[in-house]
Design a protein around this motif. Sequence first.
Motif, short mmCIF file in Angstrom:
data_model
loop_
_atom_site.label_atom_id
_atom_site.label_comp_id
_atom_site.label_asym_id
_atom_site.label_seq_id
_atom_site.Cartn_x
_atom_site.Cartn_y
_atom_site.Cartn_z
N GLU A 326 0.84 -1.20 0.00
CA GLU A 326 0.00 0.00 0.00
C GLU A 326 0.88 1.26 0.00
O GLU A 326 0.63 2.22 -0.74
N CYS A 327 1.91 1.25 0.81
CA CYS A 327 2.83 2.40 0.87
C CYS A 327 3.55 2.58 -0.47
O CYS A 327 3.72 3.71 -0.96
N VAL A 328 3.98 1.47 -1.06
CA VAL A 328 4.65 1.55 -2.36
C VAL A 328 3.69 2.12 -3.40
O VAL A 328 4.04 3.02 -4.19
N ALA A 329 2.46 1.66 -3.39
CA ALA A 329 1.47 2.15 -4.35
C ALA A 329 1.23 3.65 -4.15
O ALA A 329 1.05 4.40 -5.11
N ALA A 330 1.26 4.08 -2.90
CA ALA A 330 1.00 5.50 -2.61
C ALA A 330 2.18 6.39 -2.94
O ALA A 330 2.01 7.51 -3.42
N TYR A 331 3.40 5.86 -2.71
CA TYR A 331 4.58 6.73 -2.82
C TYR A 331 5.28 6.66 -4.17
O TYR A 331 5.92 7.62 -4.59
N VAL A 332 5.24 5.51 -4.79
CA VAL A 332 6.08 5.31 -5.99
C VAL A 332 5.23 5.46 -7.24
O VAL A 332 4.14 4.88 -7.32
N PRO A 333 5.73 6.24 -8.20
CA PRO A 333 4.98 6.39 -9.46
C PRO A 333 4.64 5.00 -10.01
O PRO A 333 5.49 4.10 -10.03
#
Lengths: 406, 406
Positions: A326-333
Amino acid sequence: MSETTYAQADAEGAGALAARAAALDAADPLAAVRDRFVLDDVVYLDGNSLGALPAAVPGRLDDVVRRQWGELRIRSWEESGWWTAPERIGDRIAPLVGAAPGQIVVGDSTSVNVFKAVVGAVRLAGEGRDEILVDATTFPTDGYIAESAARMTGCAVRPVAPADVPAALGPRTAAVLLNHVDYRTGRLHDLPSLTAAAHGAGAVAVWDLCHSAGALPVGLDEHGVDLAVGCTYKFLNGGPGSPAYLYVRSDLQERFDSPLPGWTSHAEPFGMRPAYEPAAGAVRGRVGTPDILSMLALEAALEVWDGVRIEEVRAKSLALTDFFLECVAAYVPGDRVVPVTPAAHAERGSQVALRCPDAGDVMKRLIARGVVGDFREPDVLRFGFTPLYVGFADAERAAGVLAQVL
Amino acid sequence: MSETTYAQADAEGAGALAARAAALDAADPLAAVRDRFVLDDVVYLDGNSLGALPAAVPGRLDDVVRRQWGELRIRSWEESGWWTAPERIGDRIAPLVGAAPGQIVVGDSTSVNVFKAVVGAVRLAGEGRDEILVDATTFPTDGYIAESAARMTGCAVRPVAPADVPAALGPRTAAVLLNHVDYRTGRLHDLPSLTAAAHGAGAVAVWDLCHSAGALPVGLDEHGVDLAVGCTYKFLNGGPGSPAYLYVRSDLQERFDSPLPGWTSHAEPFGMRPAYEPAAGAVRGRVGTPDILSMLALEAALEVWDGVRIEEVRAKSLALTDFFLECVAAYVPGDRVVPVTPAAHAERGSQVALRCPDAGDVMKRLIARGVVGDFREPDVLRFGFTPLYVGFADAERAAGVLAQVL
């Protein structure tokens, strides 16, 4: 999304996710277990390669070296319990993989145990079966060793994707060698149904638990697995290259015919008999003199499991990998990294693998900024989540640093 | 000799022999090496089973655990030289057994290495050769493993006394597996001539150096030995169950075909290739992930050899065992123990074995009085002399205590 928009979303998302992480950590029933390890400011997401140092190990090993070896010397084989360590430590691992006592013996490397298990499986399968199905995406050593086992037992290896095993099974299948969790993608394979399928075809099921033991329930006994092997330096934190283990289901032990019948697996090892007579029980899986320093370091390392249930570990593992994704989806293009680890819980181990064209360089930059995962050829960023010492704030920070370095 | 007469002879002999011991110790060029070990008041004559603790080990291992594993963690595979340890430590052992660098790799147990070596030897011998000659008085594990190797390569094992090997060799002999020194009697076998005999018959010579490496010159390269294995916890003092080693002569390495082709022996181990391609050189003898804690303890242990020549060790070893036999002859009633270790230097390793009907009980009494040797079935008292830390006064005291307990 433009760079500006992304940066705003990032900043907003970061605040909210960091707050969620703090709340999750505060509610984590395993949070206190982290204190049983030696850790620092690094976000260590490589416990699926080498587990962190359990705090009990240095003192124990010092005692083993200075007192047991240095003072008692040869007497320690009996007085310090060295001789029986392989079975004793096997019984310590047993509950973590759902095995009753007396079926696991510790010693040798995973590769050597794969050899024992695959040759043993072919011999258990009996005459007329000359094919070994091997996970086509296996960690290489299992495939290499299975080829050697096949060559030396008159069999052939057939690489098969785990999902295709049921269709590939037949009357000539002697054994099936599968990984419970794929080392690269983190995919969890369906051990109960694949074991049942192998049995349905009269084949012997051998499982490699390297990437699942200590991270999730395995249920060896419950699912009727025949033979299993695993390392102890990943989620079991036994130290670099610590001894592996072999599981032989109790009702198969009497027929288990090891290709490495070393003297410590003899029914009477100190009888020095010229003829080999195998010991009963798990001891039959032993080979040479046990490697005591590494083995007793592992024994101390396993104390971190006192009072910890593997089901709790699994629950936290899934929550951690969900949250990291979830964090990767939110932070990384969105187009920069692509998760290859399945979203479905039933198909996920305790790691997250992200495909990224420049994964090798990206991992170097991550490590330089205090987030340690690893790189697997050709383009995979691998992040292992050891629930005993990784927290939700670690997951959030790792995703944030990943976004920064990309 | 009546009891009274013996007691007088004992008392007189003891004074003279004790004085001789003191003089021999004072003149011993290796006397100072004893300080490189952790020792106490015990006369430790079981270094041929488990070598004493080298003083450098505890500190080194503590650094390996706390800093290399605990702090650097996964980075240590490169930064602390973990990955290359098996070859590096092999090169440290090489001069002790007369091998040029690049031919010895450390790892696994002796039993596992016997399997690699015997299967490798049969494959080197080529088609049409299906018999393996094995030392009939071998330490059991070599025989058990050779049987398994034979079974898996279509060969048969034929047990032969080492002296009878030349007569037993023939066009069907694939390999000969011999012990350089017999574990029970301490007899040293003639490695140069037996190797030459094997070669004369077109067979491959495999030597087990467990009881000779570190005690006497082996001359692997000089005598053209093909393959060799050995443990490191006896005269090499590597610690309980420390990793064994495999020697493959350099010109045979390219054809060496291991039955245990694990991933760390691959030409490109991190390429994660599905097909096995063996590495060049000694690395080809590796199997799984190296057992770092035990391996680096061994590396520290090998530092006791700095500046020590194996020829000096051999000279002291022979002087020690001669002197011990002389003390035993002087102190112990003639019919009570019978040396089974050959009197001829060319046939003696670094231990003295004495036949004694109640050897098991006698050894218990010796140990209770601070003289530690060991008992081997059915009736052998075994005393190992490690020249690096055993002195002549130890030998005299051991013989005196033996006389007392008998």
